[in-house]
Scaffold this motif. Sequence first.
Motif, mmCIF file in Angstrom:
data_model
loop_
_atom_site.group_PDB
_atom_site.id
_atom_site.type_symbol
_atom_site.label_atom_id
_atom_site.label_comp_id
_atom_site.label_asym_id
_atom_site.label_seq_id
_atom_site.Cartn_x
_atom_site.Cartn_y
_atom_site.Cartn_z
ATOM 1 N N ILE A 1 4.987 17.897 -10.569
ATOM 2 C CA ILE A 1 5.000 18.086 -9.126
ATOM 3 C C ILE A 1 3.552 18.191 -8.663
ATOM 4 N N PHE A 2 3.160 17.313 -7.746
ATOM 5 C CA PHE A 2 1.779 17.274 -7.264
ATOM 6 C C PHE A 2 1.711 17.852 -5.857
ATOM 7 N N TYR A 3 0.668 18.611 -5.633
ATOM 8 C CA TYR A 3 0.371 19.127 -4.294
ATOM 9 C C TYR A 3 -1.074 18.764 -3.987
ATOM 10 N N TYR A 4 -1.270 17.920 -2.966
ATOM 11 C CA TYR A 4 -2.618 17.499 -2.595
ATOM 12 C C TYR A 4 -3.097 18.366 -1.429
ATOM 13 N N SER A 5 -4.112 19.157 -1.711
ATOM 14 C CA SER A 5 -4.661 20.023 -0.668
ATOM 15 C C SER A 5 -5.623 19.262 0.236
ATOM 16 N N ARG A 6 -6.198 18.157 -0.293
ATOM 17 C CA ARG A 6 -7.099 17.340 0.505
ATOM 18 C C ARG A 6 -7.122 15.924 -0.055
ATOM 19 N N ALA B 1 0.534 25.367 -14.356
ATOM 20 C CA ALA B 1 -0.061 24.682 -13.211
ATOM 21 C C ALA B 1 -1.541 24.495 -13.483
ATOM 22 N N GLU B 2 -2.092 23.412 -12.955
ATOM 23 C CA GLU B 2 -3.501 23.116 -13.200
ATOM 24 C C GLU B 2 -4.111 22.504 -11.949
ATOM 25 N N ARG B 3 -5.311 22.936 -11.620
ATOM 26 C CA ARG B 3 -6.021 22.418 -10.466
ATOM 27 C C ARG B 3 -6.761 21.140 -10.859
ATOM 28 N N PHE B 4 -6.955 20.271 -9.902
ATOM 29 C CA PHE B 4 -7.786 19.082 -10.132
ATOM 30 C C PHE B 4 -8.604 18.824 -8.868
ATOM 31 N N SER C 1 0.833 -1.192 0.000
ATOM 32 C CA SER C 1 0.000 0.000 0.000
ATOM 33 C C SER C 1 0.874 1.250 0.000
ATOM 34 N N THR C 2 0.604 2.127 -0.941
ATOM 35 C CA THR C 2 1.330 3.383 -1.040
ATOM 36 C C THR C 2 0.356 4.511 -0.776
ATOM 37 N N LYS C 3 0.667 5.361 0.182
ATOM 38 C CA LYS C 3 -0.270 6.374 0.642
ATOM 39 C C LYS C 3 0.323 7.761 0.464
ATOM 40 N N VAL C 4 -0.543 8.760 0.546
ATOM 41 C CA VAL C 4 -0.102 10.153 0.533
ATOM 42 C C VAL C 4 -0.879 10.902 1.602
ATOM 43 N N SER C 5 -0.400 12.082 1.919
ATOM 44 C CA SER C 5 -1.111 12.951 2.853
ATOM 45 C C SER C 5 -1.165 14.341 2.246
ATOM 46 N N SER C 6 -2.073 15.133 2.735
ATOM 47 C CA SER C 6 -2.255 16.470 2.177
ATOM 48 C C SER C 6 -1.218 17.437 2.741
ATOM 49 N N GLY C 7 -0.977 18.511 1.972
ATOM 50 C CA GLY C 7 -0.111 19.577 2.455
ATOM 51 C C GLY C 7 1.354 19.424 2.109
ATOM 52 N N TYR C 8 1.696 18.510 1.187
ATOM 53 C CA TYR C 8 3.104 18.293 0.824
ATOM 54 C C TYR C 8 3.236 18.180 -0.690
ATOM 55 N N PHE C 9 4.386 18.651 -1.211
ATOM 56 C CA PHE C 9 4.695 18.527 -2.625
ATOM 57 C C PHE C 9 5.371 17.184 -2.878
ATOM 58 N N ARG C 10 4.976 16.525 -3.967
ATOM 59 C CA ARG C 10 5.571 15.254 -4.331
ATOM 60 C C ARG C 10 5.938 15.272 -5.813
ATOM 61 N N ARG C 11 7.188 15.007 -6.103
ATOM 62 C CA ARG C 11 7.669 15.003 -7.481
ATOM 63 C C ARG C 11 7.510 13.611 -8.082
ATOM 64 N N GLN C 12 6.899 13.566 -9.266
ATOM 65 C CA GLN C 12 6.769 12.320 -9.999
ATOM 66 C C GLN C 12 7.021 12.578 -11.473
ATOM 67 N N PRO D 1 -11.607 10.220 1.662
ATOM 68 C CA PRO D 1 -11.667 8.848 2.195
ATOM 69 C C PRO D 1 -11.617 7.772 1.116
ATOM 70 N N ASN D 2 -12.103 8.096 -0.116
ATOM 71 C CA ASN D 2 -12.086 7.116 -1.207
ATOM 72 C C ASN D 2 -10.739 7.083 -1.937
ATOM 73 N N GLU D 3 -9.725 7.715 -1.332
ATOM 74 C CA GLU D 3 -8.350 7.758 -1.855
ATOM 75 C C GLU D 3 -8.229 8.620 -3.101
ATOM 76 N N ASN D 4 -9.249 9.419 -3.388
ATOM 77 C CA ASN D 4 -9.105 10.477 -4.385
ATOM 78 C C ASN D 4 -8.624 11.740 -3.681
ATOM 79 N N ALA D 5 -8.273 12.755 -4.461
ATOM 80 C CA ALA D 5 -7.715 13.955 -3.835
ATOM 81 C C ALA D 5 -8.028 15.196 -4.658
ATOM 82 N N ASP D 6 -7.973 16.336 -3.975
ATOM 83 C CA ASP D 6 -8.023 17.653 -4.612
ATOM 84 C C ASP D 6 -6.627 18.259 -4.529
ATOM 85 N N GLY D 7 -6.291 19.104 -5.513
ATOM 86 C CA GLY D 7 -4.986 19.731 -5.439
ATOM 87 C C GLY D 7 -4.566 20.388 -6.726
ATOM 88 N N VAL D 8 -3.255 20.538 -6.892
ATOM 89 C CA VAL D 8 -2.673 21.218 -8.050
ATOM 90 C C VAL D 8 -1.488 20.397 -8.526
#
Length: 323
Positions: A137-142, A163-166, A122-133, A145-152
């Motif tokens: 570069i992804f930033y998850y603002s939220r 930059a683009e919001r999702f 299982s690979t997880k993420v948390s909100s409030g951090y930048f992650r390079r892939q 619970p269904n493992e989807n996220a909001d962010g940029v």
Amino acid sequence: MKASLSLIISYIFLCIVGTAVCAALFMVLASLHSFVIGESLSIVSATLFFDGVLFSAPAVAVASLVLLILRTIRWRNVSAFGSILSFIFYILIGIGLWGFALPKFFSYTAEQFSQIQQKNESTKVSSGYFRRQNDKIFYYSRVLPNENADGVFLEENGVPSYAERFSDLPVNVEKSDSYSDILVREAVKTSFFAGEAIEIYKTILFNAQKSLQDGQFSWILFSTLGLSLLSLYAFRFASTWRLASATSVVFGAIFVVLVNYFCFAQKIPAVVLDFYKYLPAIFQKYSISVYFNVLFAVVLCFFGIIKLILRIKRERVLREGEK
């Protein structure tokens, strides 16, 4: 007799202390493997410590037996009878370890080992951090619970960069081996040598368990590894300079472990395999590691006997010269 008894006490002490230290390290590393940035970190865990004991105990028990040789090298003013008695005690400890303790240990802990060595998929993420892939570069603002996220996300190498919001999209995460969070892996990634050492140990551990499952004769063949390690006792007499003798023991043990690892991992040089194929079919039934271990042990036994005889003669000459 006192020196012989001190070997047993030293061995028990090394096993207890070594296992406790390795289990504590295992507990810390396992905690980091399941840690996700932004969540609370709990390092102390009785369950992980117990898993660490199970994982490290075989290696500590074998390594402690090798360390006993270093202890005997430090001895001074030990009689010939005391040296022989100490060697007998050393061999008895080795027979007890490889003939009884390790088989019983592996048979009782086979299921626990399979659970310990399973990687955390299982690979997880948390909100409030930048992650390079890759180039993004992804930033998850939220994180929902269904493992989807909001962010940029930022396109770093785009022309032009943008930059683009999702919103409410599946989390795009890179697999981080056995770590739950790739940021943790990047921060505490083990060194090359430490990683290789762990991989070597896991390979040997797997083959030990497999040998035991395949039957008693298969375990005896695997235990030739223990025979070659026990024969390192011969290096006690390698030199009058004790540091040279101790160095011979350490590098000898590393050499034996590496050769067996290469055999178990099927990383044997082609020239050795070609020679092996020319042997009679009856000899090809067994692994190259078996022949190496037996030959190594026989050579060291002769070496140790010759060096011991020469040392006794030299000491006798010195005593006669003092008279």
